[in-house]
Design a protein around this motif. Sequence first.
Motif, PDB file in Angstrom:
ATOM      1  N   ASN A   1       0.820  -1.209   0.000  1.00  0.00           N
ATOM      2  CA  ASN A   1       0.000   0.000   0.000  1.00  0.00           C
ATOM      3  C   ASN A   1       0.854   1.259   0.000  1.00  0.00           C
ATOM      4  OD1 ASN A   1      -2.357  -1.496  -0.055  1.00  0.00           O
ATOM      5  ND2 ASN A   1      -2.695  -1.388   2.144  1.00  0.00           N
ATOM      6  N   LEU A   2       1.980   1.219   0.706  1.00  0.00           N
ATOM      7  CA  LEU A   2       2.881   2.367   0.705  1.00  0.00           C
ATOM      8  C   LEU A   2       3.442   2.597  -0.699  1.00  0.00           C
ATOM      9  CD1 LEU A   2       4.224   4.617   2.326  1.00  0.00           C
ATOM     10  CD2 LEU A   2       6.048   2.985   2.910  1.00  0.00           C
ATOM     11  N   GLY A   3       3.760   1.528  -1.405  1.00  0.00           N
ATOM     12  CA  GLY A   3       4.209   1.658  -2.791  1.00  0.00           C
ATOM     13  C   GLY A   3       3.146   2.314  -3.658  1.00  0.00           C
TER      14      GLY A   3
ATOM     15  N   LYS B   1       1.020   7.197  -6.389  1.00  0.00           N
ATOM     16  CA  LYS B   1       0.008   8.258  -6.533  1.00  0.00           C
ATOM     17  C   LYS B   1       0.636   9.634  -6.307  1.00  0.00           C
ATOM     18  CE  LYS B   1      -4.009   6.195  -7.235  1.00  0.00           C
ATOM     19  NZ  LYS B   1      -4.932   6.545  -8.304  1.00  0.00           N
ATOM     20  N   LEU B   2       1.495   9.741  -5.297  1.00  0.00           N
ATOM     21  CA  LEU B   2       2.187  11.011  -5.044  1.00  0.00           C
ATOM     22  C   LEU B   2       3.080  11.381  -6.224  1.00  0.00           C
ATOM     23  CD1 LEU B   2       3.045  10.570  -1.259  1.00  0.00           C
ATOM     24  CD2 LEU B   2       1.518  12.299  -2.244  1.00  0.00           C
ATOM     25  N   ALA B   3       3.747  10.390  -6.805  1.00  0.00           N
ATOM     26  CA  ALA B   3       4.581  10.642  -7.979  1.00  0.00           C
ATOM     27  C   ALA B   3       3.713  11.139  -9.136  1.00  0.00           C
ATOM     28  CB  ALA B   3       5.333   9.371  -8.378  1.00  0.00           C
TER      29      ALA B   3
ATOM     30  N   ALA C   1       2.763   9.011 -17.942  1.00  0.00           N
ATOM     31  CA  ALA C   1       1.971   7.998 -18.651  1.00  0.00           C
ATOM     32  C   ALA C   1       2.107   6.635 -17.971  1.00  0.00           C
ATOM     33  CB  ALA C   1       2.414   7.924 -20.108  1.00  0.00           C
ATOM     34  N   LEU C   2       3.297   6.290 -17.516  1.00  0.00           N
ATOM     35  CA  LEU C   2       3.493   5.011 -16.822  1.00  0.00           C
ATOM     36  C   LEU C   2       2.703   4.943 -15.520  1.00  0.00           C
ATOM     37  CD1 LEU C   2       7.311   4.309 -17.320  1.00  0.00           C
ATOM     38  CD2 LEU C   2       5.390   2.939 -18.162  1.00  0.00           C
ATOM     39  N   ILE C   3       2.712   6.032 -14.782  1.00  0.00           N
ATOM     40  CA  ILE C   3       1.954   6.073 -13.523  1.00  0.00           C
ATOM     41  C   ILE C   3       0.458   5.937 -13.803  1.00  0.00           C
ATOM     42  CG2 ILE C   3       1.291   7.539 -11.564  1.00  0.00           C
ATOM     43  CD1 ILE C   3       4.065   6.392 -11.227  1.00  0.00           C
ATOM     44  N   ARG C   4      -0.023   6.662 -14.806  1.00  0.00           N
ATOM     45  CA  ARG C   4      -1.457   6.560 -15.144  1.00  0.00           C
ATOM     46  C   ARG C   4      -1.807   5.145 -15.565  1.00  0.00           C
ATOM     47  NH1 ARG C   4      -1.517  11.460 -18.763  1.00  0.00           N
ATOM     48  NH2 ARG C   4      -2.005   9.862 -20.279  1.00  0.00           N
ATOM     49  N   GLU C   5      -0.948   4.522 -16.347  1.00  0.00           N
ATOM     50  CA  GLU C   5      -1.208   3.156 -16.796  1.00  0.00           C
ATOM     51  C   GLU C   5      -1.173   2.166 -15.633  1.00  0.00           C
ATOM     52  OE1 GLU C   5       0.646  -0.221 -19.757  1.00  0.00           O
ATOM     53  OE2 GLU C   5       1.001   1.872 -20.234  1.00  0.00           O
ATOM     54  N   LEU C   6      -0.323   2.435 -14.669  1.00  0.00           N
ATOM     55  CA  LEU C   6      -0.230   1.563 -13.507  1.00  0.00           C
ATOM     56  C   LEU C   6      -1.584   1.455 -12.797  1.00  0.00           C
ATOM     57  CD1 LEU C   6       1.587  -0.015 -11.467  1.00  0.00           C
ATOM     58  CD2 LEU C   6       1.960   2.168 -10.322  1.00  0.00           C
ATOM     59  N   PHE C   7      -2.291   2.563 -12.689  1.00  0.00           N
ATOM     60  CA  PHE C   7      -3.555   2.571 -11.962  1.00  0.00           C
ATOM     61  C   PHE C   7      -4.774   2.414 -12.868  1.00  0.00           C
ATOM     62  CE2 PHE C   7      -0.664   4.552  -8.954  1.00  0.00           C
ATOM     63  CZ  PHE C   7      -0.913   3.756  -7.851  1.00  0.00           C
ATOM     64  N   ASN C   8      -4.580   2.494 -14.177  1.00  0.00           N
ATOM     65  CA  ASN C   8      -5.679   2.322 -15.120  1.00  0.00           C
ATOM     66  C   ASN C   8      -5.122   1.640 -16.370  1.00  0.00           C
ATOM     67  OD1 ASN C   8      -8.109   2.401 -16.358  1.00  0.00           O
ATOM     68  ND2 ASN C   8      -8.195   4.625 -16.616  1.00  0.00           N
ATOM     69  N   PRO C   9      -4.795   0.346 -16.279  1.00  0.00           N
ATOM     70  CA  PRO C   9      -4.118  -0.321 -17.398  1.00  0.00           C
ATOM     71  C   PRO C   9      -4.935  -0.406 -18.675  1.00  0.00           C
ATOM     72  CG  PRO C   9      -4.678  -1.900 -15.647  1.00  0.00           C
ATOM     73  CD  PRO C   9      -5.037  -0.529 -15.165  1.00  0.00           C
TER      74      PRO C   9
END
Length: 168
Positions: free
Chosen positions: A126-128, A133-135, A157-165
């Motif tokens: 969860n911390l990851g 999300k902070l990144a 784009a990578l962060i967005r994809e991580l949470f919405n693949p």
Amino acid sequence: MALLRALSLLAFFWAGLAWADDYAAVTQLMRSGKLNDAQTMADQYLANKPRDPQMRFLKGVIQRDSGKTADAITTFTKLTEDYPELPEPYNNLAVLYASQNQYDKARVALEMAIRTNPSYATAHENLGDVYAKLAGQAYNKALQLDGNNTAVTPKFALIRELFNPTAR
């Protein structure tokens, strides 16, 4: 073990015997979607044993599942104050904060969970997620300030994809 819980649950519902496993009964009501009944039973139990951490934790979960986020935050916060050595209330508190986009509060709560139990894998995961999300927030802000920064765009784009693949 499951057989003993089932028997104690039956004893509670059929005979109302005092030795019934209240935790199992509340948990079963929760799993059955009978959150109001679970809340009532938890409150009745806590009227006699108000400091019981396990039932208070279940009450917080019931509140969360019932959409009573503010009440759940209060319950888990009070648990962390009364039992700072327990990592689970910190973790659940962090999940509630994260659901409200309060990632800094979530991070602090997760760090406390890990401090109390360094091998708590769920809190580390969860911390990851909170750091990601902070990144994402930081990358988004960087793009708002400098939309021509070509180094930030692929990171965001990578962060967005991580949470919405599915959103490519």
